[in-house]
Scaffold this motif. Sequence first.
Motif, mmCIF file in Angstrom:
data_model
loop_
_atom_site.group_PDB
_atom_site.id
_atom_site.type_symbol
_atom_site.label_atom_id
_atom_site.label_comp_id
_atom_site.label_asym_id
_atom_site.label_seq_id
_atom_site.Cartn_x
_atom_site.Cartn_y
_atom_site.Cartn_z
ATOM 1 N N HIS A 30 -22.353 -4.222 -22.661
ATOM 2 C CA HIS A 30 -22.868 -3.429 -21.340
ATOM 3 C C HIS A 30 -24.218 -3.845 -20.781
ATOM 4 N N LEU A 31 -24.310 -3.371 -19.686
ATOM 5 C CA LEU A 31 -25.763 -3.419 -18.669
ATOM 6 C C LEU A 31 -26.924 -1.874 -19.074
ATOM 7 N N ARG A 32 -27.866 -2.802 -18.473
ATOM 8 C CA ARG A 32 -28.950 -1.784 -18.786
ATOM 9 C C ARG A 32 -30.159 -2.439 -18.090
ATOM 10 N N ARG A 33 -30.979 -1.636 -17.083
ATOM 11 C CA ARG A 33 -31.424 -2.376 -15.362
ATOM 12 C C ARG A 33 -32.923 -1.457 -16.538
ATOM 13 N N CYS A 34 -34.001 -2.573 -16.098
ATOM 14 C CA CYS A 34 -35.325 -1.894 -16.120
ATOM 15 C C CYS A 34 -36.159 -0.737 -15.276
ATOM 16 N N ALA A 35 -36.402 0.159 -15.464
ATOM 17 C CA ALA A 35 -36.339 0.909 -14.260
ATOM 18 C C ALA A 35 -37.847 0.831 -13.826
ATOM 19 N N GLN A 36 -38.806 -0.425 -14.150
ATOM 20 C CA GLN A 36 -39.974 -0.521 -13.877
ATOM 21 C C GLN A 36 -40.234 -1.890 -12.572
ATOM 22 N N CYS A 37 -38.898 -3.076 -13.466
ATOM 23 C CA CYS A 37 -39.236 -4.259 -12.909
ATOM 24 C C CYS A 37 -37.703 -4.362 -11.936
ATOM 25 N N GLY A 38 -36.954 -3.279 -12.769
ATOM 26 C CA GLY A 38 -35.504 -4.185 -12.322
ATOM 27 C C GLY A 38 -34.400 -5.693 -13.196
ATOM 28 N N HIS A 39 -34.879 -5.293 -14.172
ATOM 29 C CA HIS A 39 -34.059 -6.872 -14.971
ATOM 30 C C HIS A 39 -33.337 -5.731 -15.327
ATOM 31 N N ILE A 40 -31.973 -7.233 -15.538
ATOM 32 C CA ILE A 40 -31.117 -6.502 -15.908
ATOM 33 C C ILE A 40 -30.511 -7.642 -16.884
ATOM 34 N N GLY A 41 -30.651 -6.755 -18.106
ATOM 35 C CA GLY A 41 -29.788 -6.930 -19.669
ATOM 36 C C GLY A 41 -29.018 -6.213 -20.013
ATOM 37 N N CYS A 42 -28.250 -7.020 -20.897
ATOM 38 C CA CYS A 42 -27.272 -5.980 -21.499
ATOM 39 C C CYS A 42 -28.067 -5.619 -23.129
ATOM 40 N N CYS A 43 -27.280 -4.510 -23.027
ATOM 41 C CA CYS A 43 -27.293 -3.341 -23.674
ATOM 42 C C CYS A 43 -27.617 -4.251 -25.543
ATOM 43 N N ASP A 44 -28.132 -3.060 -26.332
ATOM 44 C CA ASP A 44 -28.144 -3.205 -27.746
ATOM 45 C C ASP A 44 -27.093 -3.392 -28.782
ATOM 46 N N SER A 45 -25.938 -3.431 -27.868
ATOM 47 C CA SER A 45 -23.855 -3.453 -28.959
ATOM 48 C C SER A 45 -23.829 -5.288 -28.051
ATOM 49 N N SER A 46 -24.341 -5.945 -27.549
ATOM 50 C CA SER A 46 -24.037 -6.686 -26.864
ATOM 51 C C SER A 46 -24.178 -8.154 -27.937
ATOM 52 N N PRO A 47 -24.287 -9.399 -27.935
ATOM 53 C CA PRO A 47 -25.048 -10.699 -29.129
ATOM 54 C C PRO A 47 -26.357 -10.549 -28.920
ATOM 55 N N ALA A 48 -26.637 -10.087 -27.766
ATOM 56 C CA ALA A 48 -28.401 -11.344 -27.724
ATOM 57 C C ALA A 48 -28.970 -10.839 -27.435
ATOM 58 N N GLN A 49 -28.604 -8.812 -26.768
ATOM 59 C CA GLN A 49 -30.094 -7.790 -26.802
ATOM 60 C C GLN A 49 -30.626 -8.152 -25.410
#
Length: 116
Positions: A30-49
């Motif tokens: 799943h994906l998460r969005r940084c509410a400060q800068c908009g960076h999209i990163g993968c969630c903690d259940s993803s391999p790379a976190q």
Amino acid sequence: MTGTTGIDPSVPPSGPGCVECDAVGGWWFHLRRCAQCGHIGCCDSSPAQHASAHYKATGHPVVCSYEPGEAWFWSYETSEMYEAGPDLTPPTSHPADQPSPGPAGRVPQDWARTLR
């Protein structure tokens, strides 16, 4: 979720998928969005976190879900979840036709064994 620092509603998301996974041909749960800068990163259940790694590298404390139909926010500083928060610049999720896990074509057949 009033008075929370680390949120800039005017910043758009960095793209439709995890920035770092896309750069190396990786995949996410799943994906998460940084509410400060908009960076999209993968969630903690993803391999790379990558969403958590972004917080650790930048100190940006709040993420929100970047999944269709989800509106919750999470504070890394306080370990608190908020059912909703301020309206952020669209889009508010990855494209609806992008599968989770994703992206299409990069998810291994045995992906469920790698979830954290």
